[in-house]
Design a protein around this motif. Structure first.
Motif, PDB file in Angstrom:
ATOM      1  N   TYR A  52       0.844  -1.192   0.000  1.00  0.00           N
ATOM      2  CA  TYR A  52       0.000   0.000   0.000  1.00  0.00           C
ATOM      3  C   TYR A  52       0.875   1.237   0.000  1.00  0.00           C
ATOM      4  O   TYR A  52       1.178   1.814   1.030  1.00  0.00           O
ATOM      5  N   LYS A  53       1.297   1.659  -1.189  1.00  0.00           N
ATOM      6  CA  LYS A  53       2.217   2.779  -1.356  1.00  0.00           C
ATOM      7  C   LYS A  53       1.572   4.115  -1.007  1.00  0.00           C
ATOM      8  O   LYS A  53       2.277   5.071  -0.696  1.00  0.00           O
ATOM      9  N   ASN A  54       0.255   4.181  -1.086  1.00  0.00           N
ATOM     10  CA  ASN A  54      -0.466   5.443  -0.889  1.00  0.00           C
ATOM     11  C   ASN A  54      -1.324   5.453   0.367  1.00  0.00           C
ATOM     12  O   ASN A  54      -2.033   6.429   0.602  1.00  0.00           O
ATOM     13  N   HIS A  55      -1.309   4.391   1.134  1.00  0.00           N
ATOM     14  CA  HIS A  55      -2.175   4.272   2.312  1.00  0.00           C
ATOM     15  C   HIS A  55      -1.393   3.698   3.496  1.00  0.00           C
ATOM     16  O   HIS A  55      -0.478   2.910   3.315  1.00  0.00           O
ATOM     17  N   PHE A  56      -1.798   4.110   4.678  1.00  0.00           N
ATOM     18  CA  PHE A  56      -1.371   3.438   5.899  1.00  0.00           C
ATOM     19  C   PHE A  56      -2.506   2.493   6.264  1.00  0.00           C
ATOM     20  O   PHE A  56      -3.677   2.789   6.017  1.00  0.00           O
ATOM     21  N   GLU A  57      -2.160   1.357   6.879  1.00  0.00           N
ATOM     22  CA  GLU A  57      -3.187   0.395   7.263  1.00  0.00           C
ATOM     23  C   GLU A  57      -2.853  -0.171   8.635  1.00  0.00           C
ATOM     24  O   GLU A  57      -1.701  -0.481   8.927  1.00  0.00           O
ATOM     25  N   SER A  58      -3.877  -0.297   9.475  1.00  0.00           N
ATOM     26  CA  SER A  58      -3.746  -1.057  10.719  1.00  0.00           C
ATOM     27  C   SER A  58      -4.725  -2.217  10.644  1.00  0.00           C
ATOM     28  O   SER A  58      -5.830  -2.079  10.117  1.00  0.00           O
ATOM     29  N   VAL A  59      -4.279  -3.371  11.167  1.00  0.00           N
ATOM     30  CA  VAL A  59      -5.046  -4.607  11.010  1.00  0.00           C
ATOM     31  C   VAL A  59      -5.065  -5.339  12.345  1.00  0.00           C
ATOM     32  O   VAL A  59      -4.023  -5.554  12.957  1.00  0.00           O
ATOM     33  N   TYR A  60      -6.255  -5.741  12.775  1.00  0.00           N
ATOM     34  CA  TYR A  60      -6.437  -6.511  14.007  1.00  0.00           C
ATOM     35  C   TYR A  60      -6.992  -7.872  13.629  1.00  0.00           C
ATOM     36  O   TYR A  60      -8.017  -7.966  12.929  1.00  0.00           O
ATOM     37  N   CYS A  61      -6.331  -8.935  14.064  1.00  0.00           N
ATOM     38  CA  CYS A  61      -6.785 -10.290  13.761  1.00  0.00           C
ATOM     39  C   CYS A  61      -7.916 -10.685  14.708  1.00  0.00           C
ATOM     40  O   CYS A  61      -7.729 -10.744  15.924  1.00  0.00           O
ATOM     41  N   VAL A  62      -9.070 -10.951  14.140  1.00  0.00           N
ATOM     42  CA  VAL A  62     -10.252 -11.357  14.899  1.00  0.00           C
ATOM     43  C   VAL A  62     -10.326 -12.879  15.003  1.00  0.00           C
ATOM     44  O   VAL A  62     -10.682 -13.420  16.050  1.00  0.00           O
ATOM     45  N   ALA A  63      -9.958 -13.570  13.910  1.00  0.00           N
ATOM     46  CA  ALA A  63     -10.063 -15.030  13.887  1.00  0.00           C
ATOM     47  C   ALA A  63      -9.048 -15.593  12.906  1.00  0.00           C
ATOM     48  O   ALA A  63      -8.693 -14.947  11.923  1.00  0.00           O
ATOM     49  N   GLY A  64      -8.592 -16.812  13.177  1.00  0.00           N
ATOM     50  CA  GLY A  64      -7.714 -17.533  12.273  1.00  0.00           C
ATOM     51  C   GLY A  64      -6.261 -17.465  12.672  1.00  0.00           C
ATOM     52  O   GLY A  64      -5.886 -16.817  13.647  1.00  0.00           O
ATOM     53  N   GLU A  65      -5.445 -18.176  11.876  1.00  0.00           N
ATOM     54  CA  GLU A  65      -4.007 -18.238  12.131  1.00  0.00           C
ATOM     55  C   GLU A  65      -3.257 -18.108  10.822  1.00  0.00           C
ATOM     56  O   GLU A  65      -3.668 -18.642   9.797  1.00  0.00           O
ATOM     57  N   GLY A  66      -2.137 -17.402  10.896  1.00  0.00           N
ATOM     58  CA  GLY A  66      -1.295 -17.227   9.718  1.00  0.00           C
ATOM     59  C   GLY A  66      -0.062 -16.441  10.087  1.00  0.00           C
ATOM     60  O   GLY A  66       0.338 -16.388  11.257  1.00  0.00           O
ATOM     61  N   SER A  67       0.530 -15.805   9.086  1.00  0.00           N
ATOM     62  CA  SER A  67       1.733 -15.014   9.328  1.00  0.00           C
ATOM     63  C   SER A  67       1.799 -13.872   8.340  1.00  0.00           C
ATOM     64  O   SER A  67       1.143 -13.880   7.293  1.00  0.00           O
ATOM     65  N   ILE A  68       2.624 -12.882   8.702  1.00  0.00           N
ATOM     66  CA  ILE A  68       2.914 -11.764   7.824  1.00  0.00           C
ATOM     67  C   ILE A  68       4.421 -11.643   7.720  1.00  0.00           C
ATOM     68  O   ILE A  68       5.124 -11.738   8.727  1.00  0.00           O
ATOM     69  N   GLU A  69       4.917 -11.476   6.502  1.00  0.00           N
ATOM     70  CA  GLU A  69       6.343 -11.301   6.274  1.00  0.00           C
ATOM     71  C   GLU A  69       6.605  -9.895   5.765  1.00  0.00           C
ATOM     72  O   GLU A  69       5.989  -9.448   4.789  1.00  0.00           O
ATOM     73  N   ASP A  70       7.511  -9.188   6.425  1.00  0.00           N
ATOM     74  CA  ASP A  70       7.984  -7.883   5.961  1.00  0.00           C
ATOM     75  C   ASP A  70       8.999  -8.172   4.862  1.00  0.00           C
ATOM     76  O   ASP A  70      10.074  -8.719   5.122  1.00  0.00           O
ATOM     77  N   LEU A  71       8.656  -7.819   3.630  1.00  0.00           N
ATOM     78  CA  LEU A  71       9.512  -8.199   2.509  1.00  0.00           C
ATOM     79  C   LEU A  71      10.803  -7.382   2.446  1.00  0.00           C
ATOM     80  O   LEU A  71      11.757  -7.801   1.787  1.00  0.00           O
ATOM     81  N   ALA A  72      10.872  -6.263   3.148  1.00  0.00           N
ATOM     82  CA  ALA A  72      12.113  -5.484   3.185  1.00  0.00           C
ATOM     83  C   ALA A  72      13.138  -6.117   4.114  1.00  0.00           C
ATOM     84  O   ALA A  72      14.341  -6.051   3.862  1.00  0.00           O
ATOM     85  N   THR A  73      12.671  -6.750   5.189  1.00  0.00           N
ATOM     86  CA  THR A  73      13.590  -7.284   6.204  1.00  0.00           C
ATOM     87  C   THR A  73      13.615  -8.805   6.257  1.00  0.00           C
ATOM     88  O   THR A  73      14.534  -9.386   6.834  1.00  0.00           O
TER      89      THR A  73
END
Length: 128
Positions: A52-73
């Motif tokens: 999201y080059k033009n937006h900031f986003e905040s995300v709260y996980c309500v249900a489920g399991e997974g992962s997020i990878e920071d592609l820069a680091t």
């Protein structure tokens, strides 16, 4: 005061989606709140890269399991109910869903509801 029922909005044009995800946009730019608010459901076993080059986003996980990878680091963070992440640096990231995941998301600037993910995973900046 704005009152919206998620279950009713699922049957309107506020529900958008593509293969393996859908989002119900409960607040949009034309609501005048300065942010948009979405409930997003992503399919089990799916993987999505966003930037999201033009937006900031905040995300709260309500249900489920997974992962997020920071592609820069290359850092990978586990996601489960109660965990939030904020893309405060327009972070390019990959979301991997082990199970179906449900998120509550806020975007700033707010989306208009007409955006679609471009090939690079971003939204164009729309005039509200």
């Amino acid at each position: 005061m704005i009152i919206r029922d998620f279950h009713k909005e699922k049957t309107t044009d506020r529900r958008v989606g593509a293969q393996q995800w859908e989002s119900v946009r409960l607040l949009l730019a034309d609501d005048g709140m300065g942010f948009s608010f979405h409930i997003t459901t992503i399919a089990a076993g799916s993987e999505h890269t966003f930037h999201y080059k033009n937006h900031f986003e905040s995300v709260y996980c309500v249900a489920g399991e997974g992962s997020i990878e920071d592609l820069a680091t290359g850092e990978v963070h586990e996601l489960r109910p109660g965990v939030m992440y904020a893309l405060d640096q327009h972070d390019k990231h990959t979301l991997r869903c082990k199970t179906e995941m449900v998120f509550a998301c806020c975007f700033n600037p707010p989306v208009t509801g007409k955006e679609v993910h471009r090939e690079d995973g971003s939204y164009a900046l729309e005039n509200s």
